[in-house]
Design a protein around this motif. Structure first.
Motif, mmCIF file in Angstrom:
data_model
loop_
_atom_site.group_PDB
_atom_site.id
_atom_site.type_symbol
_atom_site.label_atom_id
_atom_site.label_comp_id
_atom_site.label_asym_id
_atom_site.label_seq_id
_atom_site.Cartn_x
_atom_site.Cartn_y
_atom_site.Cartn_z
ATOM 1 N N SER A 56 0.848 -1.189 0.000
ATOM 2 C CA SER A 56 0.000 0.000 0.000
ATOM 3 C C SER A 56 0.879 1.232 0.000
ATOM 4 O O SER A 56 1.936 1.247 0.601
ATOM 5 N N ARG A 121 -4.559 -2.396 -7.327
ATOM 6 C CA ARG A 121 -4.703 -1.796 -5.994
ATOM 7 C C ARG A 121 -6.101 -1.189 -5.887
ATOM 8 O O ARG A 121 -6.654 -0.695 -6.872
ATOM 9 N N ASP A 145 -3.346 -3.645 0.203
ATOM 10 C CA ASP A 145 -3.537 -3.644 -1.252
ATOM 11 C C ASP A 145 -4.183 -2.329 -1.720
ATOM 12 O O ASP A 145 -5.034 -2.326 -2.595
ATOM 13 N N PHE A 146 -3.761 -1.214 -1.104
ATOM 14 C CA PHE A 146 -4.389 0.083 -1.394
ATOM 15 C C PHE A 146 -3.420 1.095 -2.008
ATOM 16 O O PHE A 146 -2.223 1.050 -1.755
ATOM 17 N N LEU A 147 -4.005 1.995 -2.772
ATOM 18 C CA LEU A 147 -3.341 3.241 -3.133
ATOM 19 C C LEU A 147 -4.164 4.324 -2.440
ATOM 20 O O LEU A 147 -5.340 4.514 -2.752
#
Ligand SMILES: *[C@@H]1O[C@H](CO)[C@@H](O)[C@H](O)[C@H]1NC(C)=O
Ligand SMILES: *[C@@H]1O[C@H](CO)[C@@H](O)[C@H](O)[C@H]1NC(C)=O
Length: 322
Positions: A56, A121, A145-147
């Motif tokens: 992330s 993401r 699993d982020f932006l």
């Protein structure tokens, strides 16, 4: 080891030659073993390092210029960056995606990246609600699993988030294509990868399921367009919002433009379409990006045109994966 066959064929006439050959063989074998072990341990270390590193990434914008994220970031080379636009009310949708086509672990994300050349993401902004922010922090810690964009998520209905997404993705990844997708579609990453990998004669590509459509002038309607006086009865050709892709050359032009210098229509897909109309891009229409059901060739499945996504994303994603 190119020298081994020669030793293997050494003539057995002389005992000394034979024992020299045997010792050499042993030495080569041992060094081979040592080399192998070293390689394995190195590979192992590198691997752990990769898996351990957070995926992330949080993007902070320069408040004064609204320009680009932190300088000195190393851009990762990939074929495609796929940003799944999501919001604070969509934890259930993200869970449904992670149960179906979206990898639910670091290892899975890496494996998918290696096999398809695509990075996936979830893309989300911020909110002033502290309890929602702490929920998100937990989810980021768990799935990584982020932006994370440094903009208010309340703008998510407007195209600001999309532009912020393209800017952030461009700053972080040196990608051939940047894909915007919603969190309520069913996607086949393998087929998307093949589509993006296709040879194209133009470097400026706007790829999606293309449509035109009536401009709504009634404020009571969902797709009401306050700027309708600037348009005719029908919109220009543009891609449906649930999934579309822009090539690197297109995104680099968007990134170079100052905040507030682009017109924003009320609908995100129309807004992007209007920018694409002004730019010298190739509109590449692909109906596999708006398939109504899973087929041998469907890439993205959603309930076109009933809902701008799957009508019941959580249940239908599970159904589509079967
Ligand atoms: C760009 O401008 C809009 C409208 O003024 C604002 O809401 C948004 O936060 C700005 N974005 C950035 C990244 O500065
Ligand atoms: C638009 O792009 C095409 C293909 O790259 C190029 O041949 C053409 O000259 C461009 N047109 C303009 C007006 O720049």
């Amino acid at each position: 080891m190119p020298s081994s066959p020669k030793l293997f064929h050494a003539r057995p006439s002389s005992y000394i030659r034979r024992s020299t050959a045997l010792i050499l063989c042993l030495l080569i074998g041992l060094s081979g073993l040592a080399f192998g072990l070293l390689a394995i341990s190195r590979h192992g270390l590198g691997y752990d390092c990769k898996v351990g590193k957070p995926l992330s990434v949080s993007v902070r914008w320069d408040k004064t210029g609204g320009g680009s994220p932190d300088e000195g970031l190393k851009r990762h080379k990939v074929m495609g960056f796929v940003g799944i636009q999501t919001g604070f009310g969509s934890a259930g949708r993200r869970a449904a995606l992670r149960r179906t086509w979206f990898p639910s672990s670091h290892e899975g994300l890496h494996r998918l990246e290696r096999s398809t050349g695509l990075v996936f993401r979830f893309v989300i902004g911020q909110t002033s609600d502290p309890s929602k922010m702490s929920e998100l922090k937990k989810e980021v810690a768990k799935f990584d699993d982020f932006l994370l964009l440094d903009i208010e998520e309340e703008y998510s209905k407007l195209p600001y988030k999309t532009l912020a997404f393209f800017k952030a993705a461009y700053a972080l990844y040196d990608s051939d294509f940047y894909v915007k997708a919603d969190d309520d579609i069913y996607l086949r990453p393998d087929r998307l990868s093949l589509l993006l990998a296709k040879d194209r004669s133009h470097s400026q590509t706007y790829l999606g399921c293309m449509k035109k459509g009536p401009v709504f002038t009634d404020p009571k309607l969902k797709w009401y367009e306050p700027l309708s006086h600037m348009l005719g009865k029908e919109y220009f050709l543009h891609a449906y919002g649930p999934i579309y892709a822009l090539s690197a050359d297109v995104v680099s032009s968007l990134v170079a433009l100052k905040n507030n210098s682009f017109r924003m229509f009320s609908n995100e897909d129309v807004t992007i379409g209007s920018w694409m109309l002004a730019m010298n891009v190739t509109h590449e229409d692909n109906r596999k990006l708006c398939a109504a059901e899973c087929t041998q060739s469907s890439i993205a499945v959603w309930d076109i045109p009933k809902c701008s996504g799957l009508c019941n994303p959580v249940e239908e994603d599970a159904g589509a994966s079967q």
